[in-house]
Design a protein around this motif. Structure first.
Motif, PDB file in Angstrom:
ATOM      1  N   MET A   1       0.840  -1.181   0.000  1.00  0.00           N
ATOM      2  CA  MET A   1       0.000   0.000   0.000  1.00  0.00           C
ATOM      3  C   MET A   1       0.887   1.247   0.000  1.00  0.00           C
ATOM      4  SD  MET A   1      -3.021   0.934   2.616  1.00  0.00           S
ATOM      5  CE  MET A   1      -3.993   2.356   2.311  1.00  0.00           C
ATOM      6  N   CYS A   2       0.467   2.238  -0.742  1.00  0.00           N
ATOM      7  CA  CYS A   2       1.230   3.485  -0.837  1.00  0.00           C
ATOM      8  C   CYS A   2       0.833   4.446   0.279  1.00  0.00           C
ATOM      9  CB  CYS A   2       0.986   4.137  -2.185  1.00  0.00           C
ATOM     10  SG  CYS A   2       1.636   3.186  -3.549  1.00  0.00           S
ATOM     11  N   ARG A   3       1.824   5.126   0.799  1.00  0.00           N
ATOM     12  CA  ARG A   3       1.579   6.072   1.892  1.00  0.00           C
ATOM     13  C   ARG A   3       0.948   7.369   1.398  1.00  0.00           C
ATOM     14  NH1 ARG A   3       6.068   8.402   6.160  1.00  0.00           N
ATOM     15  NH2 ARG A   3       4.744  10.045   7.006  1.00  0.00           N
ATOM     16  N   TYR A   4       1.288   7.797   0.186  1.00  0.00           N
ATOM     17  CA  TYR A   4       0.821   9.090  -0.317  1.00  0.00           C
ATOM     18  C   TYR A   4      -0.176   8.912  -1.453  1.00  0.00           C
ATOM     19  CZ  TYR A   4       4.711  10.702   2.457  1.00  0.00           C
ATOM     20  OH  TYR A   4       5.557  10.943   3.504  1.00  0.00           O
ATOM     21  N   ASN A   5      -1.223   9.716  -1.432  1.00  0.00           N
ATOM     22  CA  ASN A   5      -2.272   9.683  -2.442  1.00  0.00           C
ATOM     23  C   ASN A   5      -2.686  11.108  -2.786  1.00  0.00           C
ATOM     24  OD1 ASN A   5      -2.842   6.737  -2.609  1.00  0.00           O
ATOM     25  ND2 ASN A   5      -3.215   7.022  -0.423  1.00  0.00           N
ATOM     26  N   LEU A   6      -3.611  11.231  -3.736  1.00  0.00           N
ATOM     27  CA  LEU A   6      -4.089  12.542  -4.171  1.00  0.00           C
ATOM     28  C   LEU A   6      -5.502  12.819  -3.693  1.00  0.00           C
ATOM     29  CD1 LEU A   6      -2.916  12.572  -7.885  1.00  0.00           C
ATOM     30  CD2 LEU A   6      -1.859  13.716  -5.941  1.00  0.00           C
ATOM     31  N   ARG A   7      -5.766  14.108  -3.502  1.00  0.00           N
ATOM     32  CA  ARG A   7      -7.120  14.558  -3.176  1.00  0.00           C
ATOM     33  C   ARG A   7      -7.349  15.885  -3.910  1.00  0.00           C
ATOM     34  NH1 ARG A   7      -7.694  14.920   2.840  1.00  0.00           N
ATOM     35  NH2 ARG A   7      -6.501  16.843   2.667  1.00  0.00           N
ATOM     36  N   MET A   8      -8.497  16.005  -4.571  1.00  0.00           N
ATOM     37  CA  MET A   8      -8.826  17.242  -5.260  1.00  0.00           C
ATOM     38  C   MET A   8      -9.483  18.204  -4.279  1.00  0.00           C
ATOM     39  SD  MET A   8     -11.261  18.055  -8.492  1.00  0.00           S
ATOM     40  CE  MET A   8     -10.168  18.063  -9.892  1.00  0.00           C
ATOM     41  N   GLU A   9      -9.013  19.450  -4.310  1.00  0.00           N
ATOM     42  CA  GLU A   9      -9.570  20.498  -3.455  1.00  0.00           C
ATOM     43  C   GLU A   9      -9.672  21.775  -4.270  1.00  0.00           C
ATOM     44  OE1 GLU A   9      -6.672  20.552  -0.299  1.00  0.00           O
ATOM     45  OE2 GLU A   9      -7.763  19.026   0.839  1.00  0.00           O
ATOM     46  N   ASP A  10     -10.875  22.257  -4.463  1.00  0.00           N
ATOM     47  CA  ASP A  10     -11.103  23.508  -5.198  1.00  0.00           C
ATOM     48  C   ASP A  10     -10.492  23.494  -6.593  1.00  0.00           C
ATOM     49  OD1 ASP A  10     -12.432  24.581  -2.941  1.00  0.00           O
ATOM     50  OD2 ASP A  10     -10.514  25.229  -2.094  1.00  0.00           O
ATOM     51  N   GLY A  11     -10.561  22.361  -7.269  1.00  0.00           N
ATOM     52  CA  GLY A  11     -10.067  22.258  -8.635  1.00  0.00           C
ATOM     53  C   GLY A  11      -8.573  22.037  -8.762  1.00  0.00           C
ATOM     54  N   LEU A  12      -7.847  22.017  -7.642  1.00  0.00           N
ATOM     55  CA  LEU A  12      -6.414  21.736  -7.644  1.00  0.00           C
ATOM     56  C   LEU A  12      -6.165  20.492  -6.798  1.00  0.00           C
ATOM     57  CD1 LEU A  12      -5.072  25.377  -7.295  1.00  0.00           C
ATOM     58  CD2 LEU A  12      -4.998  23.935  -9.330  1.00  0.00           C
ATOM     59  N   TRP A  13      -4.955  19.997  -6.828  1.00  0.00           N
ATOM     60  CA  TRP A  13      -4.644  18.720  -6.197  1.00  0.00           C
ATOM     61  C   TRP A  13      -3.714  18.876  -5.004  1.00  0.00           C
ATOM     62  CZ3 TRP A  13      -7.204  14.441  -7.693  1.00  0.00           C
ATOM     63  CH2 TRP A  13      -7.910  14.522  -8.881  1.00  0.00           C
ATOM     64  N   THR A  14      -3.971  18.037  -3.992  1.00  0.00           N
ATOM     65  CA  THR A  14      -3.162  17.981  -2.783  1.00  0.00           C
ATOM     66  C   THR A  14      -2.651  16.564  -2.607  1.00  0.00           C
ATOM     67  OG1 THR A  14      -4.417  19.735  -1.716  1.00  0.00           O
ATOM     68  CG2 THR A  14      -3.233  18.240  -0.258  1.00  0.00           C
TER      69      THR A  14
END
Length: 67
Positions: free
Chosen positions: A1-14
């Motif tokens: 399993m990967c520790r880091y993933n993406l999340r979209m916030e206000d049209g940009l990515w975190t």
């Protein structure tokens, strides 16, 4: 399993650290408000650094038991 993933916030990515569910940081800079391409690259980099850290600790422990 990967520790880091993406999340979209206000049209940009975190980039999110799965252990804390908070934005990941690199050198005290939050990995937030990036384009999709930048965020994907950072996820790859951070996950690779995490794997390297994990493996180096594993080899270190193994070397100690062999000594």
């Amino acid at each position: 399993m990967c520790r880091y993933n993406l999340r979209m916030e206000d049209g940009l990515w975190t980039v999110v650290d799965a252990t804390t569910q908070q934005p990941a940081e690199l050198n005290d800079v939050q990995m937030a408000r990036m384009t999709w391409r930048e965020a994907c690259d950072m996820v790859d980099i951070l996950n690779n650094l995490d794997r390297i850290s994990f493996m180096s600790k594993r080899y270190e422990a193994s070397a100690r038991t062999m000594a």
